[in-house]
Enzyme design. Structure first.
Site, PDB file in Angstrom:
ATOM      1  N   CYS A  52      58.417  34.470  59.401  1.00 27.67           N
ATOM      2  CA  CYS A  52      57.821  34.066  57.941  1.00 27.67           C
ATOM      3  C   CYS A  52      56.513  34.267  57.693  1.00 27.67           C
ATOM      4  O   CYS A  52      55.735  34.364  58.513  1.00 27.67           O
ATOM      5  CB  CYS A  52      58.348  32.391  57.583  1.00 27.67           C
ATOM      6  SG  CYS A  52      57.170  31.217  58.306  1.00 27.67           S
ATOM      7  N   CYS A  54      54.214  32.268  56.457  1.00 28.30           N
ATOM      8  CA  CYS A  54      53.018  31.381  56.942  1.00 28.30           C
ATOM      9  C   CYS A  54      53.044  31.430  58.480  1.00 28.30           C
ATOM     10  O   CYS A  54      51.780  31.022  58.896  1.00 28.30           O
ATOM     11  CB  CYS A  54      53.623  30.006  56.453  1.00 28.30           C
ATOM     12  SG  CYS A  54      55.071  29.214  56.988  1.00 28.30           S
TER      13      CYS A  54
END
Length: 145
Positions: A52, A54
């Protein structure tokens, strides 16, 4: 345009693996590897890696830069959520009291989780904030190197 999704994802995963490995984290890809490390005396920082945004934009850079510090865990390891499912599940078995979360960090001391930095403490925060959180864990549980 002909885009091979599997090939693309393989590249993304390999880049994420290489990035954290180059920072000094050992890849754990099986339950046995997880047990052999996390059952040891001392401290282990476990990064639960993922693909992802992040993870790539915040967690992995923080995992790298937090190591420029006087106090550090004895071992740095990583499991990859969604990729090394057996290893990730076994690592999460050690994270008693915490819900599955990726990316995340867990500090294990003498086979027991001390604290975690969960996704909600990473996503939406800047890299320096996560570095500070990691170094606070190091201050609380690790010895000066």
């Amino acid at each position: 345009m002909d885009l091979n999704f599997d090939l693309y994802m393989t590249d993304v995963v390999n880049q994420a693996r290489n990035e954290i490995e180059e920072a000094g984290y050992e890849q754990l890809t099986s339950a046995d590897e997880v047990d052999s490390v996390l059952k040891q005396e001392g401290t282990s920082l476990v990064m639960v890696n993922s693909v992802c945004g992040c993870a790539g934009g915040i967690a992995r850079p923080a995992a790298t830069h937090a190591l420029h510090y006087d106090k550090l865990p004895d071992r740095l390891v990583t499991v990859f959520a969604g990729q090394d499912k057996e290893a990730t599940q076994r690592a999460r078995d050690y994270f008693e009291g915490y819900a599955p979360s990726s990316p995340s960090f867990a500090l294990i001391k003498d086979g027991k989780v001390t604290e975690m930095i969960e996704r909600h403490q990473i996503e939406g925060h800047d890299v320096m904030n996560v570095i500070t959180q990691l170094q606070n864990l190091f201050d609380n549980y690790c010895v000066e190197k």
